[in-house]
Design a protein around this motif. Structure first.
Motif, PDB file in Angstrom:
ATOM      1  N   UNK A   1      -2.513   8.293   8.258  1.00 23.12           N
ATOM      2  CA  UNK A   1      -1.162   7.782   8.020  1.00 23.12           C
ATOM      3  C   UNK A   1      -0.508   8.598   6.916  1.00 23.12           C
ATOM      4  N   UNK A   2       0.821   8.567   6.898  1.00 17.07           N
ATOM      5  CA  UNK A   2       1.564   9.144   5.795  1.00 17.07           C
ATOM      6  C   UNK A   2       1.276   8.337   4.527  1.00 17.07           C
ATOM      7  N   UNK A   3       1.154   8.983   3.369  1.00 15.89           N
ATOM      8  CA  UNK A   3       0.833   8.250   2.136  1.00 15.89           C
ATOM      9  C   UNK A   3       1.810   7.119   1.810  1.00 15.89           C
ATOM     10  N   UNK A   4       3.042   7.186   2.351  1.00 13.18           N
ATOM     11  CA  UNK A   4       4.022   6.132   2.088  1.00 13.18           C
ATOM     12  C   UNK A   4       3.809   4.903   2.974  1.00 13.18           C
ATOM     13  N   UNK A   5       2.913   5.009   3.947  1.00 10.10           N
ATOM     14  CA  UNK A   5       2.655   3.887   4.846  1.00 10.10           C
ATOM     15  C   UNK A   5       2.010   2.752   4.057  1.00 10.10           C
TER      16      UNK A   5
ATOM     17  N   UNK B   1       3.521  14.450   8.286  1.00 11.19           N
ATOM     18  CA  UNK B   1       3.634  14.869   6.886  1.00 11.19           C
ATOM     19  C   UNK B   1       5.051  14.673   6.370  1.00 11.19           C
ATOM     20  N   UNK B   2       6.037  14.823   7.268  1.00  8.52           N
ATOM     21  CA  UNK B   2       7.428  14.613   6.886  1.00  8.52           C
ATOM     22  C   UNK B   2       7.875  13.181   7.000  1.00  8.52           C
ATOM     23  N   UNK B   3       6.950  12.297   7.374  1.00 12.22           N
ATOM     24  CA  UNK B   3       7.206  10.852   7.510  1.00 12.22           C
ATOM     25  C   UNK B   3       8.206  10.525   8.615  1.00 12.22           C
ATOM     26  N   UNK B   4       8.289  11.416   9.624  1.00 19.89           N
ATOM     27  CA  UNK B   4       9.092  11.104  10.809  1.00 19.89           C
ATOM     28  C   UNK B   4       8.351  10.112  11.713  1.00 19.89           C
ATOM     29  N   UNK B   5       7.018  10.152  11.663  1.00 24.38           N
ATOM     30  CA  UNK B   5       6.172   9.149  12.305  1.00 24.38           C
ATOM     31  C   UNK B   5       5.204   8.627  11.246  1.00 24.38           C
ATOM     32  N   UNK B   6       4.813   7.353  11.313  1.00 19.36           N
ATOM     33  CA  UNK B   6       4.008   6.786  10.230  1.00 19.36           C
ATOM     34  C   UNK B   6       2.513   7.033  10.344  1.00 19.36           C
ATOM     35  N   UNK B   7       2.006   7.238  11.574  1.00 16.11           N
ATOM     36  CA  UNK B   7       0.550   7.378  11.746  1.00 16.11           C
ATOM     37  C   UNK B   7       0.250   8.143  13.014  1.00 16.11           C
ATOM     38  N   UNK B   8      -0.982   8.649  13.104  1.00 15.37           N
ATOM     39  CA  UNK B   8      -1.413   9.322  14.326  1.00 15.37           C
ATOM     40  C   UNK B   8      -2.924   9.317  14.428  1.00 15.37           C
TER      41      UNK B   8
ATOM     42  N   UNK C   1      -6.238  15.458   4.431  1.00 14.15           N
ATOM     43  CA  UNK C   1      -6.917  14.289   3.853  1.00 14.15           C
ATOM     44  C   UNK C   1      -7.460  14.641   2.470  1.00 14.15           C
ATOM     45  N   UNK C   2      -8.081  15.815   2.368  1.00 15.13           N
ATOM     46  CA  UNK C   2      -8.658  16.230   1.087  1.00 15.13           C
ATOM     47  C   UNK C   2      -7.597  16.443   0.025  1.00 15.13           C
ATOM     48  N   UNK C   3      -6.435  16.952   0.435  1.00  8.73           N
ATOM     49  CA  UNK C   3      -5.356  17.224  -0.529  1.00  8.73           C
ATOM     50  C   UNK C   3      -4.578  15.974  -0.909  1.00  8.73           C
ATOM     51  N   UNK C   4      -4.741  14.903  -0.135  1.00  7.37           N
ATOM     52  CA  UNK C   4      -4.017  13.674  -0.405  1.00  7.37           C
ATOM     53  C   UNK C   4      -2.664  13.589   0.268  1.00  7.37           C
ATOM     54  N   UNK C   5      -2.318  14.610   1.074  1.00  9.53           N
ATOM     55  CA  UNK C   5      -1.028  14.576   1.769  1.00  9.53           C
ATOM     56  C   UNK C   5      -1.070  13.652   2.984  1.00  9.53           C
ATOM     57  N   UNK C   6      -2.268  13.251   3.399  1.00 12.92           N
ATOM     58  CA  UNK C   6      -2.451  12.218   4.413  1.00 12.92           C
ATOM     59  C   UNK C   6      -3.538  11.264   3.947  1.00 12.92           C
ATOM     60  N   UNK C   7      -3.464  10.018   4.400  1.00 11.77           N
ATOM     61  CA  UNK C   7      -4.496   9.034   4.085  1.00 11.77           C
ATOM     62  C   UNK C   7      -5.261   8.698   5.362  1.00 11.77           C
ATOM     63  N   UNK C   8      -6.579   8.801   5.312  1.00 16.95           N
ATOM     64  CA  UNK C   8      -7.416   8.456   6.463  1.00 16.95           C
ATOM     65  C   UNK C   8      -7.783   6.982   6.392  1.00 16.95           C
TER      66      UNK C   8
END
Length: 324
Positions: free
Chosen positions: A132-136, A197-204, A215-222
């Motif tokens: 998911x996007x970190x803002x989710x 990553x651009x938060x156009x979709x919330x999850x995938x 995931x490692x960089x923190x730009x996405x949350x698993x």
């Protein structure tokens, strides 16, 4: 859907599959080989293809060029290889989508996954992951389930395309939890990740290799991996099955040539692929995202495709997915 026994059986044979000295087919290859990746650049299949193609090029003495032919859940690229000359100079990086799911889902079949291809080698088994996007707002699977129950039909999930294992991962999750969320298909993981990553979709749902860096960089949350158990490369990421018992999906990558390709050419390609998978750089890179290296024989890949078709048929039927 437990594949561990099969994987370990293949892995135990690896030493037997690769000769101590390569006995390439006489005269092959004499020019550049094209490896078709039936998805957009940037996804898991593309990553595996480029790693393996680079090492195989060195072994064969001829360059293997990766060509991305995305669209229709992998069908366009796969069909292109079916129509190619069966001489070994056009090969396919196939997946569970091209050789199991699409043939089961599509009303109109562009090819037969068994009759129209010459198997070369099952390369790797790859975990999938829900990111998911970190803002989710949801931080784990329990919070996601609660959020979707509270807001039915509000959220969407992306995947690399209709009928792909990532699409089916989402549909299986919906079926097993009784939740609803709309599917947004892309022409590969790369474009889907860009929008996530651009938060156009919330999850995938994605293959772990293509999301691992984010995931490692923190730009996405698993939120969870789709395998039955946690994976070694991300031990802190729970398996979805820990919250949704019995949930399990995974992906794989394999090399195929057009049907009718000479056996000696298939043998040369298989030997080069198996040796490439033993390269320390490839082993380390695959280990970073817990991909299981297989390197099977053509005969084992043929049996694997049969088993995958049999395994996915009831899942596809129960999901009700049918595409034109």
């Amino acid at each position: 859907m437990n594949f561990r026994k099969q994987i370990f059986g293949f892995a135990a044979l690896m030493a037997l599959l690769v000769p101590t000295s390569a006995s390439w087919a006489a005269g092959f290859p004499e020019r550049t080989i094209k490896m078709v990746v039936p998805f957009a650049a940037g996804g898991s299949t593309d990553l595996v293809a480029r790693l393996v193609a680079d090492k195989m090029s060195n072994l064969l003495g001829q360059q293997i060029i990766v060509e991305n032919v995305g669209g229709a859940g992998g069908n366009i690229g796969a069909a292109q290889v079916v129509r190619a000359e069966p001489d070994g100079y056009t090969i396919l990086m196939g997946t569970v989508a091209t050789h199991a799911l699409n043939p089961l889902i599509l009303k109109t079949k562009p090819y037969d996954p068994e009759k129209d291809f010459a198997p070369v080698s099952l390369l790797v088994i790859v975990p999938n992951v829900l990111v998911v996007n970190p803002q989710f707002p949801a931080k784990d699977i329990n919070e996601l389930i609660a959020l979707l129950k509270k807001n039915p039909d509000k959220y969407v999930y992306a995947s690399s395309g209709n009928g792909t294992p990532l699409h089916l991962s989402g549909e299986l999750f919906k079926t097993m939890t009784g939740l609803t969320m709309e599917h947004v298909p892309y022409k590969g993981s790369g474009p889907a990740l860009t929008d996530l990553l651009g938060n156009q979709v919330p999850m995938m749902f994605d293959n772990l290799p293509s999301s691992s860096g984010h995931i490692k960089s923190g730009s996405l949350r698993a939120l969870g991996v789709t395998t039955k158990e946690r994976v070694a490369s991300f031990p802190d990421v729970p398996a979805i099955a820990e919250t949704v018992p019995g949930y399990e999906t995974y992906s794989w990558n394999a090399l195929f040539a057009p049907a009718g390709t000479p056996p000696e050419v298939i043998s040369t390609l298989q030997q080069a692929a198996a040796k490439a998978l033993q390269d320390p750089e490839v082993v380390d890179r695959m280990g970073e995202f817990s991909a299981t290296i297989v390197g099977s024989t053509p005969e084992q890949l043929s049996e694997h495709v049969k088993a995958e078709l049999a395994k996915w048929a009831p899942i596809v039927k129960s999901s009700g997915i049918q595409l034109d």
